[in-house]
Design a protein around this motif. Structure first.
Motif, PDB file in Angstrom:
ATOM      1  N   ARG A 181       0.834  -1.211   0.000  1.00 27.25           N
ATOM      2  CA  ARG A 181       0.000   0.000   0.000  1.00 27.25           C
ATOM      3  C   ARG A 181       0.870   1.264   0.000  1.00 27.25           C
ATOM      4  O   ARG A 181       0.571   2.244  -0.693  1.00 27.25           O
ATOM      5  CB  ARG A 181      -0.943  -0.019   1.205  1.00 27.25           C
ATOM      6  CG  ARG A 181      -1.867   1.154   1.273  1.00 27.25           C
ATOM      7  CD  ARG A 181      -2.906   1.119   0.171  1.00 27.25           C
ATOM      8  NE  ARG A 181      -3.789   2.258   0.294  1.00 27.25           N
ATOM      9  CZ  ARG A 181      -4.273   2.946  -0.718  1.00 27.25           C
ATOM     10  NH1 ARG A 181      -4.003   2.594  -1.956  1.00 27.25           N
ATOM     11  NH2 ARG A 181      -5.054   3.976  -0.507  1.00 27.25           N
ATOM     12  N   VAL A 182       1.952   1.251   0.768  1.00 31.66           N
ATOM     13  CA  VAL A 182       2.870   2.387   0.807  1.00 31.66           C
ATOM     14  C   VAL A 182       3.467   2.613  -0.578  1.00 31.66           C
ATOM     15  O   VAL A 182       3.576   3.752  -1.051  1.00 31.66           O
ATOM     16  CB  VAL A 182       3.977   2.168   1.867  1.00 31.66           C
ATOM     17  CG1 VAL A 182       5.114   3.172   1.699  1.00 31.66           C
ATOM     18  CG2 VAL A 182       3.396   2.277   3.270  1.00 31.66           C
TER      19      VAL A 182
ATOM     20  N   ALA B 279       3.731   5.779  -5.517  1.00 28.97           N
ATOM     21  CA  ALA B 279       3.597   5.887  -6.971  1.00 28.97           C
ATOM     22  C   ALA B 279       2.516   6.911  -7.337  1.00 28.97           C
ATOM     23  O   ALA B 279       2.694   7.719  -8.252  1.00 28.97           O
ATOM     24  CB  ALA B 279       3.281   4.529  -7.581  1.00 28.97           C
ATOM     25  N   GLU B 280       1.408   6.868  -6.611  1.00 29.69           N
ATOM     26  CA  GLU B 280       0.333   7.838  -6.852  1.00 29.69           C
ATOM     27  C   GLU B 280       0.807   9.259  -6.542  1.00 29.69           C
ATOM     28  O   GLU B 280       0.523  10.204  -7.278  1.00 29.69           O
ATOM     29  CB  GLU B 280      -0.891   7.486  -5.998  1.00 29.69           C
ATOM     30  CG  GLU B 280      -2.060   8.428  -6.144  1.00 29.69           C
ATOM     31  CD  GLU B 280      -2.744   8.355  -7.507  1.00 29.69           C
ATOM     32  OE1 GLU B 280      -3.649   9.166  -7.732  1.00 29.69           O
ATOM     33  OE2 GLU B 280      -2.394   7.504  -8.340  1.00 29.69           O
ATOM     34  N   ASN B 281       1.548   9.394  -5.456  1.00 26.67           N
ATOM     35  CA  ASN B 281       2.097  10.703  -5.087  1.00 26.67           C
ATOM     36  C   ASN B 281       3.034  11.216  -6.180  1.00 26.67           C
ATOM     37  O   ASN B 281       2.971  12.388  -6.565  1.00 26.67           O
ATOM     38  CB  ASN B 281       2.835  10.603  -3.756  1.00 26.67           C
ATOM     39  CG  ASN B 281       3.307  11.965  -3.273  1.00 26.67           C
ATOM     40  OD1 ASN B 281       2.578  12.939  -3.356  1.00 26.67           O
ATOM     41  ND2 ASN B 281       4.530  12.013  -2.787  1.00 26.67           N
ATOM     42  N   GLN B 282       3.886  10.364  -6.706  1.00 27.65           N
ATOM     43  CA  GLN B 282       4.811  10.753  -7.768  1.00 27.65           C
ATOM     44  C   GLN B 282       4.050  11.151  -9.037  1.00 27.65           C
ATOM     45  O   GLN B 282       4.384  12.135  -9.696  1.00 27.65           O
ATOM     46  CB  GLN B 282       5.773   9.607  -8.059  1.00 27.65           C
ATOM     47  CG  GLN B 282       6.876   9.980  -9.007  1.00 27.65           C
ATOM     48  CD  GLN B 282       7.887   8.854  -9.158  1.00 27.65           C
ATOM     49  OE1 GLN B 282       7.717   7.769  -8.624  1.00 27.65           O
ATOM     50  NE2 GLN B 282       8.942   9.130  -9.903  1.00 27.65           N
TER      51      GLN B 282
END
Length: 99
Positions: A12-13, A18-21
């Motif tokens: 999940r982290v 990846a979503e944050n990037q």
């Protein structure tokens, strides 16, 4: 409710990283686009202003703009201080050979 495993939390982290990037990349693209557009506009403005100052109408109306500036300055600080400022500026521009 079961407690997530360490592997599930790590997965999940990684997903969130990846979503944050991905989102940061979108923000950067938007910001760069805005900055690019602004730079293009600023460049066009910087080349356009001298062109405007060289036009016949700009040169003809300069004495009127100067007179209005003096009129506003007299209203703001009075006649004598304005005369001193104008005299100093005219003397300085005469020394430089400009008007």
């Amino acid at each position: 409710m079961a407690t997530p495993t360490k592997a599930a939390l790590e997965a999940r982290v990684e997903q969130l990283a990846a979503e944050n990037q991905r989102l940061q990349s979108l923000v950067d693209d938007q910001a760069n686009g805005v900055v690019h557009d602004w730079l293009i506009s600023a460049d066009a403005f910087a080349t356009e202003v001298p062109n405007i100052h060289e036009t016949f109408s700009w040169r003809v109306t300069r004495p009127l703009r100067d007179a209005r500036t003096v009129q506003l300055k007299v209203a703001e600080i009075g006649l004598i201080p304005t005369m001193r400022i104008v005299t100093a500026r005219l003397t300085r521009s005469d020394r430089r050979g400009r008007r």
